[in-house]
Design a protein around this motif. Structure first.
Motif, mmCIF file in Angstrom:
data_model
loop_
_atom_site.group_PDB
_atom_site.id
_atom_site.type_symbol
_atom_site.label_atom_id
_atom_site.label_comp_id
_atom_site.label_asym_id
_atom_site.label_seq_id
_atom_site.Cartn_x
_atom_site.Cartn_y
_atom_site.Cartn_z
ATOM 1 N N ALA A 296 -7.228 1.951 19.229
ATOM 2 C CA ALA A 296 -7.134 1.562 20.636
ATOM 3 C C ALA A 296 -5.719 1.114 20.977
ATOM 4 C CB ALA A 296 -8.138 0.446 20.934
ATOM 5 N N ARG A 297 -5.108 0.350 20.070
ATOM 6 C CA ARG A 297 -3.715 -0.055 20.278
ATOM 7 C C ARG A 297 -2.794 1.173 20.345
ATOM 8 N NH1 ARG A 297 -2.502 -4.923 15.988
ATOM 9 N NH2 ARG A 297 -3.506 -6.646 17.121
ATOM 10 N N ALA A 298 -3.046 2.106 19.428
ATOM 11 C CA ALA A 298 -2.197 3.293 19.353
ATOM 12 C C ALA A 298 -2.279 4.111 20.640
ATOM 13 C CB ALA A 298 -2.588 4.148 18.157
ATOM 14 N N ARG A 299 -3.469 4.163 21.259
ATOM 15 C CA ARG A 299 -3.613 4.919 22.511
ATOM 16 C C ARG A 299 -2.771 4.293 23.619
ATOM 17 N NH1 ARG A 299 -8.989 5.608 20.635
ATOM 18 N NH2 ARG A 299 -9.702 3.719 21.689
ATOM 19 N N VAL A 300 -2.764 2.967 23.680
ATOM 20 C CA VAL A 300 -1.940 2.289 24.682
ATOM 21 C C VAL A 300 -0.464 2.572 24.416
ATOM 22 C CG1 VAL A 300 -1.219 0.041 25.582
ATOM 23 C CG2 VAL A 300 -3.646 0.482 25.123
ATOM 24 N N ALA A 301 -0.062 2.445 23.146
ATOM 25 C CA ALA A 301 1.346 2.689 22.786
ATOM 26 C C ALA A 301 1.756 4.123 23.104
ATOM 27 C CB ALA A 301 1.549 2.403 21.297
ATOM 28 N N ARG A 302 0.861 5.068 22.831
ATOM 29 C CA ARG A 302 1.175 6.480 23.094
ATOM 30 C C ARG A 302 1.344 6.724 24.599
ATOM 31 N NH1 ARG A 302 -2.339 8.278 19.998
ATOM 32 N NH2 ARG A 302 -4.062 8.513 21.461
ATOM 33 N N ARG A 303 0.521 6.041 25.400
ATOM 34 C CA ARG A 303 0.642 6.206 26.849
ATOM 35 C C ARG A 303 1.966 5.631 27.359
ATOM 36 N NH1 ARG A 303 0.756 9.288 30.737
ATOM 37 N NH2 ARG A 303 0.263 8.420 32.802
ATOM 38 N N LEU A 304 2.397 4.512 26.784
ATOM 39 C CA LEU A 304 3.697 3.952 27.163
ATOM 40 C C LEU A 304 4.823 4.921 26.804
ATOM 41 C CD1 LEU A 304 3.251 0.236 25.990
ATOM 42 C CD2 LEU A 304 3.239 1.088 28.346
ATOM 43 N N ARG A 305 4.721 5.487 25.617
ATOM 44 C CA ARG A 305 5.740 6.436 25.164
ATOM 45 C C ARG A 305 5.773 7.660 26.081
ATOM 46 N NH1 ARG A 305 4.307 6.306 20.338
ATOM 47 N NH2 ARG A 305 2.993 8.164 20.230
ATOM 48 N N ASP A 306 4.598 8.142 26.479
ATOM 49 C CA ASP A 306 4.533 9.313 27.359
ATOM 50 C C ASP A 306 5.151 9.005 28.724
ATOM 51 O OD1 ASP A 306 3.280 10.752 25.379
ATOM 52 O OD2 ASP A 306 1.262 10.531 26.199
ATOM 53 N N LEU A 307 4.914 7.792 29.236
ATOM 54 C CA LEU A 307 5.498 7.422 30.524
ATOM 55 C C LEU A 307 7.028 7.442 30.456
ATOM 56 C CD1 LEU A 307 3.216 4.472 31.724
ATOM 57 C CD2 LEU A 307 3.331 6.785 32.672
ATOM 58 N N ARG A 308 7.575 6.941 29.347
ATOM 59 C CA ARG A 308 9.029 6.938 29.176
ATOM 60 C C ARG A 308 9.555 8.374 29.102
ATOM 61 N NH1 ARG A 308 12.251 7.725 25.182
ATOM 62 N NH2 ARG A 308 10.668 7.530 23.538
ATOM 63 N N ALA A 309 8.833 9.216 28.327
ATOM 64 C CA ALA A 309 9.268 10.607 28.185
ATOM 65 C C ALA A 309 9.197 11.332 29.529
ATOM 66 C CB ALA A 309 8.406 11.314 27.146
ATOM 67 N N ASP A 310 8.124 11.098 30.295
ATOM 68 C CA ASP A 310 7.978 11.737 31.605
ATOM 69 C C ASP A 310 9.085 11.303 32.562
ATOM 70 O OD1 ASP A 310 5.735 13.000 30.676
ATOM 71 O OD2 ASP A 310 4.313 11.638 31.646
ATOM 72 N N ALA A 311 9.554 10.053 32.390
ATOM 73 C CA ALA A 311 10.628 9.556 33.253
ATOM 74 C C ALA A 311 11.991 10.073 32.817
ATOM 75 C CB ALA A 311 10.633 8.028 33.246
ATOM 76 N N GLY A 312 12.061 10.669 31.620
ATOM 77 C CA GLY A 312 13.306 11.242 31.130
ATOM 78 C C GLY A 312 14.344 10.205 30.735
ATOM 79 N N ILE A 313 13.897 9.062 30.242
ATOM 80 C CA ILE A 313 14.855 8.025 29.840
ATOM 81 C C ILE A 313 14.685 7.717 28.351
ATOM 82 C CG2 ILE A 313 15.015 6.989 32.122
ATOM 83 C CD1 ILE A 313 13.058 4.850 31.252
#
Length: 283
Positions: free
Chosen positions: A12-29
């Motif tokens: 469950a923690r990993a899913r939250v972390a993965r979503r944060l990582r995806d948001l950063r990648a989608d923002a291109g930063i």
């Protein structure tokens, strides 16, 4: 918070972390740029992205703002809180006493139709009697050095246990024979507890099985005490924490173990004979 022994909590923690990582990648930063925007160090970004540190609500809001995704924050905060609740330290749950802890289970009990409980150490809470329960909760209070509200906690637990007489619920309870000989309280309290077990089989919603100590067909290592609520949740009680298992594959594993344990148990007259044997041993 210490690392959870439950892979459900970690997942469950990993899913939250993965979503944060995806948001950063989608923002291109980059991680460094996100850290600068959020006002923290780059190592913190790495710890959050790799689920080494659980994010606070403020961390999540800052992360989403840095990525231009403020609308994602509320859902992520809920998901993160759910992940962290899967591993709950006892010292936090009981710091004001035991009564509140007993009452906290009521919503879960009321919505559960099938309870599967396997206990290696003590009589399941749903069948505990006043004297047995008072000794148990008194010992927990002393050991944990928490406020003494034993009388109120006993009353709350006994009130909670009335659910076995309410329609819409079934209870499959398994105990090891050693539970019958593990004395809590004085001899009178233990005799009353064992006497209650002799009548438990008469409760229409309850199936009580006892696994004889001489059982040879185990074919597995010793198991921990666990509670299965329908097919949706498993609770495992450790010395320091309560672990909640919600991953379907892990729940299936516990149900499989429970079904195997059921085949080792005796019921009815054979189970009552083991209870009588324990009563006789009390003298």
């Amino acid at each position: 918070m210490p690392a959870s022994p439950s892979s459900s909590a970690q997942a469950a923690r990993a899913r939250v972390a993965r979503r944060l990582r995806d948001l950063r990648a989608d923002a291109g930063i980059s991680g460094s740029e996100l850290a600068a925007r959020a006002g923290w160090t780059h190592p913190k970004t790495s710890r959050l992205e790799n689920a080494r540190t659980p994010p606070t609500p403020a961390d999540i809001r800052a992360w989403c703002a840095a990525c231009g995704a403020d609308e994602e924050a509320d859902d992520l905060i809920v998901a993160s809180r759910d992940a962290e609740s899967q591993y709950v330290e006892w010292r936090r749950r009981v710091r004001t006493g035991l009564k509140t802890l007993q009452e906290s289970y009521l919503p879960l009990f009321q919505r559960t139709e099938l309870f599967r409980i396997y206990s290696t150490t003590m009589v399941p809470g749903l069948l505990q009697t006043d004297g047995y329960l008072r000794s148990l909760l008194g010992g927990i209070t002393d050991f944990r050095e928490i406020p003494n509200d034993v009388e109120a906690a006993v009353a709350a637990r006994l009130e909670r246990s009335r659910i076995i007489h309410q329609p819409g619920h079934r209870f499959a309870l398994l105990i090891e024979e050693s539970v019958l000989h593990h004395q809590l309280g004085d001899s009178d309290a233990m005799a009353a507890q064992l006497g209650h077990l002799l009548t438990a089989g008469a409760i229409p919603s309850v199936s009580l099985g006892v696994i004889p100590a001489a059982t040879r067909e185990r074919g597995h290592w010793p198991m921990e005490t666990f509670h299965v609520y329908d097919d949706s949740l498993v609770s495992v009680e450790l010395l320091s924490a309560r672990v909640t298992v919600t991953e379907p594959s892990e729940i299936a594993l516990y149900i499989r173990a429970f079904e195997r344990l059921r085949t080792m148990a005796v019921y009815g007259a054979d189970a009552r004979a083991l209870v009588v044997k324990a009563l006789d041993a009390l003298g």
